[in-house]
Design a protein around this motif. Structure first.
Motif, PDB file in Angstrom:
ATOM      1  N   CYS A  99      -3.690   0.410   5.671  1.00 15.84           N
ATOM      2  CA  CYS A  99      -4.217  -0.629   4.914  1.00 15.84           C
ATOM      3  C   CYS A  99      -5.137  -1.519   6.016  1.00 15.84           C
ATOM      4  CB  CYS A  99      -3.289  -1.359   4.336  1.00 15.84           C
ATOM      5  SG  CYS A  99      -3.578  -2.719   3.135  1.00 15.84           S
ATOM      6  N   TRP A 115      -4.749   8.267   3.346  1.00 16.75           N
ATOM      7  CA  TRP A 115      -4.755   7.621   2.353  1.00 16.75           C
ATOM      8  C   TRP A 115      -5.394   6.099   2.653  1.00 16.75           C
ATOM      9  CZ3 TRP A 115      -2.365   8.400  -2.838  1.00 16.75           C
ATOM     10  CH2 TRP A 115      -2.463   7.318  -3.677  1.00 16.75           C
ATOM     11  N   GLN A 167       2.296   6.738  -6.853  1.00 12.68           N
ATOM     12  CA  GLN A 167       1.072   7.707  -7.445  1.00 12.68           C
ATOM     13  C   GLN A 167       1.499   8.992  -7.004  1.00 12.68           C
ATOM     14  OE1 GLN A 167      -2.807   6.126  -6.899  1.00 12.68           O
ATOM     15  NE2 GLN A 167      -2.297   4.131  -7.847  1.00 12.68           N
ATOM     16  N   LEU A 168       1.802   9.255  -5.736  1.00 11.52           N
ATOM     17  CA  LEU A 168       2.090  10.748  -5.169  1.00 11.52           C
ATOM     18  C   LEU A 168       3.362  11.343  -5.944  1.00 11.52           C
ATOM     19  CD1 LEU A 168       1.751  10.023  -1.518  1.00 11.52           C
ATOM     20  CD2 LEU A 168       0.148  11.450  -2.707  1.00 11.52           C
ATOM     21  N   ALA A 194       1.100   4.128  -2.890  1.00 15.72           N
ATOM     22  CA  ALA A 194       0.912   5.409  -2.544  1.00 15.72           C
ATOM     23  C   ALA A 194       2.034   6.259  -3.089  1.00 15.72           C
ATOM     24  CB  ALA A 194       0.538   5.631  -1.200  1.00 15.72           C
ATOM     25  N   ALA A 237       0.915  -1.269  -0.039  1.00 17.87           N
ATOM     26  CA  ALA A 237      -0.076   0.059   0.004  1.00 17.87           C
ATOM     27  C   ALA A 237       0.787   1.322  -0.200  1.00 17.87           C
ATOM     28  CB  ALA A 237      -1.052   0.085   1.250  1.00 17.87           C
ATOM     29  N   GLU A 238       1.965   1.328   0.697  1.00 21.93           N
ATOM     30  CA  GLU A 238       2.848   2.572   0.887  1.00 21.93           C
ATOM     31  C   GLU A 238       3.663   2.535  -0.679  1.00 21.93           C
ATOM     32  OE1 GLU A 238       5.111   2.333   4.304  1.00 21.93           O
ATOM     33  OE2 GLU A 238       3.600   2.179   5.670  1.00 21.93           O
ATOM     34  N   VAL A 247      -0.760   6.456   5.192  1.00 21.95           N
ATOM     35  CA  VAL A 247      -1.284   5.440   4.286  1.00 21.95           C
ATOM     36  C   VAL A 247      -1.478   4.441   5.414  1.00 21.95           C
ATOM     37  CG1 VAL A 247      -0.889   3.266   2.717  1.00 21.95           C
ATOM     38  CG2 VAL A 247       0.535   5.623   2.439  1.00 21.95           C
ATOM     39  N   LEU A 283       1.109  12.825   5.012  1.00 18.36           N
ATOM     40  CA  LEU A 283      -0.080  11.730   4.545  1.00 18.36           C
ATOM     41  C   LEU A 283       0.259  10.341   5.096  1.00 18.36           C
ATOM     42  CD1 LEU A 283      -1.355  11.130   1.010  1.00 18.36           C
ATOM     43  CD2 LEU A 283      -0.182   9.303   2.020  1.00 18.36           C
ATOM     44  N   ASP A 295      -6.151   2.254   1.571  1.00 18.70           N
ATOM     45  CA  ASP A 295      -5.847   1.417   0.719  1.00 18.70           C
ATOM     46  C   ASP A 295      -6.938  -0.030   1.029  1.00 18.70           C
ATOM     47  OD1 ASP A 295      -5.087  -0.978  -0.501  1.00 18.70           O
ATOM     48  OD2 ASP A 295      -3.267   0.085  -1.150  1.00 18.70           O
TER      49      ASP A 295
END
Length: 225
Positions: free
Chosen positions: A101, A170, A67-68, A64, A60-61, A99, A97, A172
């Protein structure tokens, strides 16, 4: 040997691949990227559940971060030191931010395993799972409330935000919950054996539903002329 990959797993692999392509070759991300890719293949945990949770969090990290990096020209992965909780990324000068999950509840994992253990003498074992609820009694009665609780319960202490800064969370839901795009659609219609089934999903209800305009599952007959 069955070497097929589920649609959800394949989608996650593609997302990780895209994230790595966005980050690879950039010096400031190299050590962080290499360390997380090592963790993804880390298999020294004795408990499979812990290994799955670790892999889900790292994946997940990574996604992220990739995409970031396509939106923000500079992101700073923050290392979480022992005894001190930090957000996962710093964006710009004053934006952080985290993340998150969320995982299926341990209660649900044990309930599913118990159902399989009780059917060892059968050729095919069947189990009923409520991975997004964390409970069994009220899972069907209050699906939206329980999903919200399951998703956000570990973040209510608000101990990974920075004062006087912009803080983002964020979520996920694809790894720990194995949720797909279909799970967030407002309506899905299926035509099966002369009947049209129309329904919506709990994740949509949890975040977009309104009390005065509930989208409840419906079953209605269809007519062929």
């Amino acid at each position: 040997m069955d070497k097929s990959v589920s649609e959800g797993s394949y989608s996650n692999i593609l997302n990780i691949s895209a994230a790595v392509e966005s980050l690879v070759g950039i010096d400031r991300y190299e050590s962080w990227l290499v360390e997380n890719l090592k963790l993804l293949s880390y298999d020294s945990y004795k408990s499979n559940d812990k290994k799955i949770q670790l892999n889900s969090k790292v994946a997940a990290e990574l996604i992220a971060g990739g995409q970031l990096s396509n939106v923000f020209h500079e992101i700073e992965p923050l290392v979480e030191r022992q005894g001190q909780k930090n957000p996962d990324f710093k964006l710009l000068d004053s934006t952080y931010l985290e993340v998150y999950c969320p995982q299926t509840s341990q209660q649900n994992i044990e309930a599913v395993q118990k159902q399989h253990n009780e059917q060892k003498d059968k050729m095919i074992s069947i189990s009923f799972s409520h991975p997004q609820t964390g409970q069994t009694v009220g899972a069907k009665r209050y699906p939206s409330n329980k999903i919200i609780d399951r998703v956000l319960s570990h973040k209510r202490n608000n101990d990974q935000t920075k004062v006087d800064s912009y803080n983002l969370l964020w979520l996920d839901l694809t790894h720990g919950f194995n949720a797909s795009c279909d799970d967030a659609l407002p309506l899905v219609t299926i035509h099966h054996v002369g009947t049209i089934y129309t329904g919506s999903f709990g994740i949509w209800h949890a975040f977009y539903g309104k009390k005065i305009s509930l989208l409840l599952p419906l079953i209605e007959p269809s007519y062929v002329i």
